[in-house]
Design a protein around this motif. Structure first.
Motif, short mmCIF file in Angstrom:
data_model
loop_
_atom_site.label_atom_id
_atom_site.label_comp_id
_atom_site.label_asym_id
_atom_site.label_seq_id
_atom_site.Cartn_x
_atom_site.Cartn_y
_atom_site.Cartn_z
N ASN A 1 -25.67 67.70 -1.14
CA ASN A 1 -26.76 66.90 -0.61
C ASN A 1 -27.99 66.93 -1.52
O ASN A 1 -29.12 67.09 -1.06
CB ASN A 1 -27.12 67.37 0.80
CG ASN A 1 -27.84 66.31 1.59
OD1 ASN A 1 -27.68 65.11 1.33
ND2 ASN A 1 -28.66 66.72 2.54
N ILE A 2 -27.73 66.77 -2.82
CA ILE A 2 -28.82 66.71 -3.79
C ILE A 2 -29.44 65.33 -3.70
O ILE A 2 -28.81 64.33 -4.01
CB ILE A 2 -28.31 67.01 -5.22
CG1 ILE A 2 -27.64 68.38 -5.29
CG2 ILE A 2 -29.45 66.88 -6.23
CD1 ILE A 2 -28.53 69.55 -4.94
N ARG A 3 -30.69 65.26 -3.26
CA ARG A 3 -31.39 63.99 -3.04
C ARG A 3 -32.41 63.68 -4.12
O ARG A 3 -32.80 62.53 -4.28
CB ARG A 3 -32.09 64.02 -1.67
CG ARG A 3 -31.14 64.13 -0.52
CD ARG A 3 -30.44 62.83 -0.30
NE ARG A 3 -29.57 62.93 0.87
CZ ARG A 3 -28.39 62.36 0.94
NH1 ARG A 3 -27.93 61.66 -0.05
NH2 ARG A 3 -27.67 62.49 2.03
N SER A 4 -32.89 64.70 -4.81
CA SER A 4 -33.84 64.48 -5.90
C SER A 4 -33.53 65.47 -7.01
O SER A 4 -32.95 66.53 -6.76
CB SER A 4 -35.27 64.65 -5.41
OG SER A 4 -35.51 65.97 -5.00
N ILE A 5 -33.92 65.09 -8.22
CA ILE A 5 -33.70 65.97 -9.36
C ILE A 5 -34.99 66.07 -10.16
O ILE A 5 -35.79 65.13 -10.12
CB ILE A 5 -32.52 65.48 -10.24
CG1 ILE A 5 -32.73 64.03 -10.64
CG2 ILE A 5 -31.20 65.69 -9.56
CD1 ILE A 5 -31.72 63.51 -11.63
N PRO A 6 -35.21 67.18 -10.81
CA PRO A 6 -34.35 68.36 -10.80
C PRO A 6 -34.42 69.10 -9.46
O PRO A 6 -35.45 69.08 -8.79
CB PRO A 6 -34.92 69.23 -11.92
CG PRO A 6 -36.37 68.84 -11.98
CD PRO A 6 -36.41 67.38 -11.62
N THR A 7 -33.32 69.72 -9.12
CA THR A 7 -33.26 70.62 -7.98
C THR A 7 -32.61 71.91 -8.44
O THR A 7 -31.55 71.88 -9.07
CB THR A 7 -32.44 70.02 -6.82
OG1 THR A 7 -33.15 68.91 -6.28
CG2 THR A 7 -32.19 71.03 -5.72
N LEU A 8 -33.26 73.04 -8.16
CA LEU A 8 -32.67 74.34 -8.43
C LEU A 8 -32.08 74.88 -7.14
O LEU A 8 -32.73 74.81 -6.09
CB LEU A 8 -33.71 75.33 -8.95
CG LEU A 8 -34.35 75.03 -10.30
CD1 LEU A 8 -35.25 76.18 -10.72
CD2 LEU A 8 -33.31 74.77 -11.36
N GLY B 1 -21.16 83.05 -3.38
CA GLY B 1 -20.56 81.76 -3.07
C GLY B 1 -21.35 80.88 -2.12
O GLY B 1 -20.96 79.76 -1.84
N LYS B 2 -22.48 81.38 -1.63
CA LYS B 2 -23.27 80.63 -0.66
C LYS B 2 -24.66 80.32 -1.23
O LYS B 2 -25.27 81.17 -1.88
CB LYS B 2 -23.42 81.41 0.63
CG LYS B 2 -22.12 81.61 1.37
CD LYS B 2 -22.37 82.39 2.64
CE LYS B 2 -21.22 82.50 3.56
NZ LYS B 2 -19.97 82.86 3.15
N GLU B 3 -25.16 79.13 -0.91
CA GLU B 3 -26.51 78.78 -1.32
C GLU B 3 -27.50 79.56 -0.47
O GLU B 3 -27.43 79.53 0.76
CB GLU B 3 -26.74 77.27 -1.15
CG GLU B 3 -28.09 76.83 -1.63
CD GLU B 3 -28.32 75.33 -1.49
OE1 GLU B 3 -29.49 74.95 -1.38
OE2 GLU B 3 -27.34 74.55 -1.48
N VAL B 4 -28.45 80.25 -1.13
CA VAL B 4 -29.43 81.04 -0.40
C VAL B 4 -30.85 80.50 -0.54
O VAL B 4 -31.74 80.88 0.23
CB VAL B 4 -29.40 82.53 -0.83
CG1 VAL B 4 -28.06 83.16 -0.50
CG2 VAL B 4 -29.74 82.70 -2.30
N ALA B 5 -31.07 79.63 -1.53
CA ALA B 5 -32.41 79.05 -1.73
C ALA B 5 -32.28 77.77 -2.53
O ALA B 5 -31.37 77.61 -3.33
CB ALA B 5 -33.32 80.04 -2.44
N ARG B 6 -33.26 76.87 -2.30
CA ARG B 6 -33.29 75.59 -3.00
C ARG B 6 -34.73 75.16 -3.22
O ARG B 6 -35.58 75.35 -2.35
CB ARG B 6 -32.56 74.53 -2.17
CG ARG B 6 -32.57 73.15 -2.80
CD ARG B 6 -31.90 72.13 -1.91
NE ARG B 6 -30.47 72.39 -1.83
CZ ARG B 6 -29.56 71.45 -1.68
NH1 ARG B 6 -29.91 70.19 -1.56
NH2 ARG B 6 -28.29 71.76 -1.61
N GLN B 7 -34.98 74.57 -4.37
CA GLN B 7 -36.32 74.05 -4.69
C GLN B 7 -36.15 72.74 -5.46
O GLN B 7 -35.56 72.73 -6.54
CB GLN B 7 -37.08 75.07 -5.53
CG GLN B 7 -38.45 74.60 -5.97
CD GLN B 7 -39.42 74.46 -4.82
OE1 GLN B 7 -39.51 75.35 -3.99
NE2 GLN B 7 -40.11 73.34 -4.75
#
Length: 148
Positions: free
Chosen positions: A111-118, A124-130
């Motif tokens: 569900n990447i809606r904008s880039i760049p996204t870290l 194996g699990k996503e723990v943070a997003r910016q």
């Protein structure tokens, strides 16, 4: 193959073989048991859809992924800082880049809606997003460390 408290599974950035590396040896530039190339080079790893799942799912160190595209100005502006952050954070955190133009299904899966996204993955699990570009390698490193 399970690692112990004294060792971790590290996926080779070259041949994508999973290696068991003693934690005490992580800073001494360990080599891959299969291809004999360095497991850590202080540079972001370019991932595709196949290697992404292997590195995220099998590596026991955190993986920080930069979701980007070649046409994205902020992505290109952040790239040097991301490369510098790789030199700062390895071997505690693997930094990787995923071109969302080449891996559109994977970008959609996360569900990447904008880039760049870290996105930071642990076990194996996503723990943070910016979303959005960071200005410096220090900002990237501080953000990643703050989520571990």
């Amino acid at each position: 193959m399970t690692a112990t408290a004294e060792s971790s599974h590290i996926v080779c950035p070259h041949c994508h073989t999973t290696n068991r590396v003693r934690v005490a040896d992580m800073r001494s530039r360990p080599d891959c048991g299969a291809c004999h190339q360095a497991l850590f080079e202080g540079q972001p790893l370019a991932l595709d859809a196949t290697s992404f799942d292997r590195h995220i799912g099998r590596s026991q160190i955190p993986v920080l992924v930069d979701f980007w595209a070649p046409w994205c100005g902020p992505c290109r502006m952040m790239a040097p800082a991301f490369e510098q952050a790789a030199a700062m954070l390895e071997p505690q955190i693997r930094l990787a880049k995923l071109n969302t133009e080449e891996a559109q299904a994977l970008a959609a899966r996360f569900n990447i809606r904008s880039i760049p996204t870290l996105a930071l993955f642990v076990g194996g699990k996503e723990v943070a997003r910016q979303a959005g570009a960071f200005r410096s390698a220090q900002d990237i490193a501080q953000w990643a460390r703050s989520h571990l």
